[in-house]
Design a protein around this motif. Structure first.
Motif, PDB file in Angstrom:
ATOM      1  N   THR A 340      24.614 -34.240  -9.842  1.00 57.91           N
ATOM      2  CA  THR A 340      23.922 -35.446 -10.301  1.00 57.91           C
ATOM      3  C   THR A 340      22.439 -35.373  -9.971  1.00 57.91           C
ATOM      4  O   THR A 340      21.569 -35.612 -10.821  1.00 57.91           O
ATOM      5  CB  THR A 340      24.546 -36.690  -9.629  1.00 57.91           C
ATOM      6  N   TRP A 341      22.128 -35.037  -8.737  1.00 60.33           N
ATOM      7  CA  TRP A 341      20.731 -34.982  -8.283  1.00 60.33           C
ATOM      8  C   TRP A 341      19.998 -33.803  -8.923  1.00 60.33           C
ATOM      9  O   TRP A 341      18.819 -33.928  -9.282  1.00 60.33           O
ATOM     10  CB  TRP A 341      20.698 -34.893  -6.759  1.00 60.33           C
ATOM     11  N   CYS A 360      12.518 -37.504  -5.869  1.00 60.48           N
ATOM     12  CA  CYS A 360      13.975 -37.523  -6.057  1.00 60.48           C
ATOM     13  C   CYS A 360      14.638 -36.566  -5.075  1.00 60.48           C
ATOM     14  O   CYS A 360      15.681 -36.883  -4.480  1.00 60.48           O
ATOM     15  CB  CYS A 360      14.298 -37.131  -7.499  1.00 60.48           C
ATOM     16  N   PHE A 361      14.021 -35.407  -4.876  1.00 62.72           N
ATOM     17  CA  PHE A 361      14.523 -34.419  -3.920  1.00 62.72           C
ATOM     18  C   PHE A 361      14.533 -35.002  -2.513  1.00 62.72           C
ATOM     19  O   PHE A 361      15.492 -34.833  -1.752  1.00 62.72           O
ATOM     20  CB  PHE A 361      13.650 -33.161  -3.977  1.00 62.72           C
ATOM     21  N   GLY A 362      13.471 -35.747  -2.165  1.00 58.64           N
ATOM     22  CA  GLY A 362      13.390 -36.379  -0.852  1.00 58.64           C
ATOM     23  C   GLY A 362      14.479 -37.430  -0.666  1.00 58.64           C
ATOM     24  O   GLY A 362      15.110 -37.506   0.401  1.00 58.64           O
ATOM     25  N   GLU A 363      14.712 -38.235  -1.713  1.00 55.90           N
ATOM     26  CA  GLU A 363      15.749 -39.261  -1.631  1.00 55.90           C
ATOM     27  C   GLU A 363      17.128 -38.615  -1.487  1.00 55.90           C
ATOM     28  O   GLU A 363      17.990 -39.108  -0.749  1.00 55.90           O
ATOM     29  CB  GLU A 363      15.714 -40.148  -2.881  1.00 55.90           C
ATOM     30  N   MET A 364      17.317 -37.524  -2.176  1.00 55.00           N
ATOM     31  CA  MET A 364      18.585 -36.783  -2.088  1.00 55.00           C
ATOM     32  C   MET A 364      18.844 -36.353  -0.640  1.00 55.00           C
ATOM     33  O   MET A 364      19.963 -36.482  -0.123  1.00 55.00           O
ATOM     34  CB  MET A 364      18.492 -35.561  -3.004  1.00 55.00           C
ATOM     35  N   VAL A 369      22.974 -35.712   0.877  1.00 55.27           N
ATOM     36  CA  VAL A 369      23.656 -34.872  -0.112  1.00 55.27           C
ATOM     37  C   VAL A 369      23.326 -33.407   0.181  1.00 55.27           C
ATOM     38  O   VAL A 369      22.152 -33.049   0.324  1.00 55.27           O
ATOM     39  CB  VAL A 369      23.225 -35.230  -1.548  1.00 55.27           C
ATOM     40  N   LYS A 370      24.336 -32.583   0.256  1.00 55.04           N
ATOM     41  CA  LYS A 370      24.119 -31.174   0.591  1.00 55.04           C
ATOM     42  C   LYS A 370      23.468 -30.442  -0.571  1.00 55.04           C
ATOM     43  O   LYS A 370      23.965 -30.434  -1.693  1.00 55.04           O
ATOM     44  CB  LYS A 370      25.448 -30.503   0.961  1.00 55.04           C
ATOM     45  N   ALA A 393      12.157 -22.746   5.266  1.00 55.62           N
ATOM     46  CA  ALA A 393      12.758 -22.859   6.602  1.00 55.62           C
ATOM     47  C   ALA A 393      14.209 -23.320   6.504  1.00 55.62           C
ATOM     48  O   ALA A 393      15.093 -22.817   7.224  1.00 55.62           O
ATOM     49  CB  ALA A 393      11.949 -23.835   7.452  1.00 55.62           C
ATOM     50  N   TYR A 394      14.456 -24.258   5.572  1.00 52.69           N
ATOM     51  CA  TYR A 394      15.831 -24.738   5.363  1.00 52.69           C
ATOM     52  C   TYR A 394      16.725 -23.613   4.861  1.00 52.69           C
ATOM     53  O   TYR A 394      17.854 -23.436   5.332  1.00 52.69           O
ATOM     54  CB  TYR A 394      15.814 -25.901   4.372  1.00 52.69           C
TER      55      TYR A 394
END
Length: 617
Positions: A340-341, A360-364, A369-370, A393-394
């Motif tokens: 969805t994201w 949107c990525f930040g809200e995810m 949400v993984k 880094a992630y």
């Protein structure tokens, strides 16, 4: 009625209430002490999905037999509880119970679901041989299916070759194994062997062959196979729709979908709707997309429709700049699902709203949400260096398994466009495996930074590594030569495309060579090169030459290039202006004035002493 008959009747009816009444009767009469009756009741409870009661009785058996274990295994298998299925099998073997032809298919299916080939699957296969069930067709098919779904092509082929008997399922499994592991041509060859062996292909066979042809880009061949199917099912139609979409023939894809609906014999499922919506997005066919949206909600529950087709529908609306509609779809999709994201992020990027994609990525992330590899690959191209480093880094702390290559490719691209080519090369150097996109991205990155010699060195390393360059590789390498002034190297590279790699240059490659020669001031060579092109030069090629002529004040070649451009686009004012400026800078005022008159004649320049402001009437 005899107890055995009652148990048989209860098993046939699968009535939980009757099973409990019968269990109570057995307790009153002491029949529960007989393992045969207890085992039968375990099977009835398991079939009625009352695992607790089945387990309770199972634990009361002093020595559970294969039938009792099979009932528990069947429950786990039926409900997709693969790990529990394997654990039950391990307990069974620990207690010395010999598995049979009903046990093995359930356990092998669980191994396939968990991709647990090396941990468990190989051991179970060994048991199949030890207990001499390797002569049973159903068991052998299950072994073959396990190797296939675990991606062990050699193992699957070995099992297939050693089978004493094969049915259509065997052949279909082997073909599917080849297709799913990128060996589509071998799948087509299996079809011929199947016919020679006297086994008649069914609809699954032909669907698999269609899929193979589509993956090879041979959609016309897939269409011929489709015509051989007497009663195509929804998978047949969906495969053909997706196949034409995958090669960019979206109009045909949409047409096949309409034919499917009009035919009325098969109703499209969510997968078919999702496939055709992808074509609608690429065509910008908003009206068709809205029709399919309405049709989908009419034939299936909204939850099912949005779960499967929601992502394609959302990106269609975004492409057509209908963000309100896209957000409406987004709010109807499952917010816990990464798909969805990913769709919403892609939709924002596709519309040119990169900043909203980052939000949107930040809200995810805030929602917990993984993130998956698609999220990373989608968001990185619109990240600034700070955000990109955080994602890097992630990534370093996260295991994406087989999906790491596209993630690293996206990181290389991000660092390249952010001006950090050293970081990009650092990511490239740490990659254990690289694909064609990896090499194209790093070569393009060095070319973008004017480091042509390094780009050419990487091209040689790429060939040595066994990966053949494609047209994109040569576009990047030629561009690198152009920006680095490596004219002779670039010309040699251009001719090596055909000579050494059997690739046919396209206009983009010719344009790179013209730009390269133009930047070096070799304008006559560039003009001569254009005249020798086997393709008709377009405005981009002549435009690149004219721009180079203006930069080098070459009037003779510039005039020829401008004339070609004007003949291609007689109403494009910029071509006249460029030529006029070229004459003016050379002091040829009469020629500049003549061009101005030509523009006036074409209505591209306002007449002298006249205002463009209307006086009204």
């Amino acid at each position: 009625m005899h107890l055995n008959s009652l148990l048989q009747a209860c098993s046939a009816s699968k009535s939980l209430n009757q099973a409990k009444q019968l269990h109570h009767y057995m307790l009153l009469h002491g029949s529960h002490r007989k393992p045969f009756f207890t085992t039968k009741l375990i099977q009835i409870y398991a079939d009625c999905d009352d695992l607790r009661s089945a387990h309770s009785l199972f634990r009361q058996l002093p020595q559970p037999n294969v039938f009792a274990f099979t009932s528990i295994l069947a429950f786990h298998s039926r409900h997709g509880l693969a790990r529990q299925c394997i654990e039950t099998y391990a307990e069974m073997r620990f207690k010395g119970v010999s598995p049979d032809g009903y046990v093995f298919p359930k356990v092998l299916k669980a191994c396939a679901q968990l991709a647990a080939l090396l941990e468990v699957g190989v051991v179970v296969h060994k048991d199949v041989v030890v207990f001499r069930w390797d002569v049973d067709l159903r068991v052998c098919n299950s072994v073959l299916d396990m190797y296939s779904k675990c991606g062990d092509v050699e193992g699957a082929a070995r099992v297939f070759d050693e089978m004493r008997e094969r049915d259509v399922f065997s052949w279909n499994s082997m073909m599917s194994c080849y297709v799913c592991n990128g060996l589509s041509q071998r799948a087509v060859e299996v079809l011929e062997s199947m016919r020679v062996d006297g086994c008649e292909p069914d609809v699954v066979t032909r669907n698999t062959v269609m899929d193979a042809y589509c993956r090879m880009g041979l959609v016309s061949e897939a269409s011929k196979v489709f015509e051989q199917i007497k009663d195509p099912n929804v998978i047949s139609w969906t495969t053909l729709i997706s196949g034409y979409s995958s090669v960019g023939r979206h109009g045909v894809s949409l047409g096949i979908f309409r034919e499917m609906v009009n035919d009325g014999m098969v109703f499209p499922d969510a997968g078919a709707l999702s496939g055709v919506l992808v074509s609608c997005r690429c065509l910008g066919a908003l009206a068709s997309g809205k029709e399919i949206h309405g049709y989908g909600l009419k034939i299936m529950p909204g939850e099912i429709f949005y779960r499967s087709a929601g992502a394609a529908l959302l990106t269609l609306y975004a492409r057509c700049r209908r963000l309100h509609d896209a957000e409406n779809v987004f709010h109807r999709m499952d917010k816990s699902d990464v798909v969805t994201w990913n769709a919403m992020i892609f939709g924002f990027i596709d519309t040119g709203l990169g900043h909203l994609a980052v939000e949107c990525f930040g809200e995810m992330q805030e929602r917990g949400v993984k993130i998956d590899h698609t999220t990373i690959s989608t968001i990185l191209p619109v990240c600034d260096l700070r955000c990109g480093k955080q994602i890097h880094a992630y990534v370093s702390k996260t295991d994406f398994n087989c999906s790491m290559i596209p993630v690293y490719n996206a990181l290389i691209h991000m660092y390249s466009i952010c001006g950090c080519i050293a970081y990009a090369y650092s990511v490239f150097s740490t990659m254990v495996e690289r694909d064609l996109v990896t090499w194209n991205t790093i070569i393009g990155g060095f070319g973008m930074h004017g480091l042509g010699q390094t780009a050419l060195k990487l091209l040689r390393e790429m060939s040595d590594s066994g990966i053949n360059p494609d047209l994109v590789t040569f576009s990047s390498a030629l561009s690198a030569c152009s920006h680095s002034g490596l004219v002779d190297d670039g010309i040699e590279l251009f001719y090596r495309m055909t000579k050494d790699f059997c690739l046919t240059p396209v206009k983009e490659h010719y344009s790179c060579v013209v730009d390269m020669l133009g930047r070096a001031g070799r304008l006559e060579d560039a003009f001569h090169f254009i005249n020798q092109m086997p393709l008709e030069p377009d405005k981009h090629i002549w435009g690149a030459l004219l721009s180079a002529c203006q930069e080098n004040q070459n009037i003779s070649v510039g005039k020829l290039a401008a004339e070609k451009l004007i003949s291609l686009e007689p109403l494009e004012a910029s071509h006249y202006v460029t030529l006029s400026n070229l004459y003016s800078r050379a002091g040829r005022w009469d020629d500049a004035a003549r061009i101005r008159v030509m523009m006036e004649g074409q209505g591209l320049l306002k007449p002298s002493a006249h205002s463009w402001i209307g006086t009204g009437s």
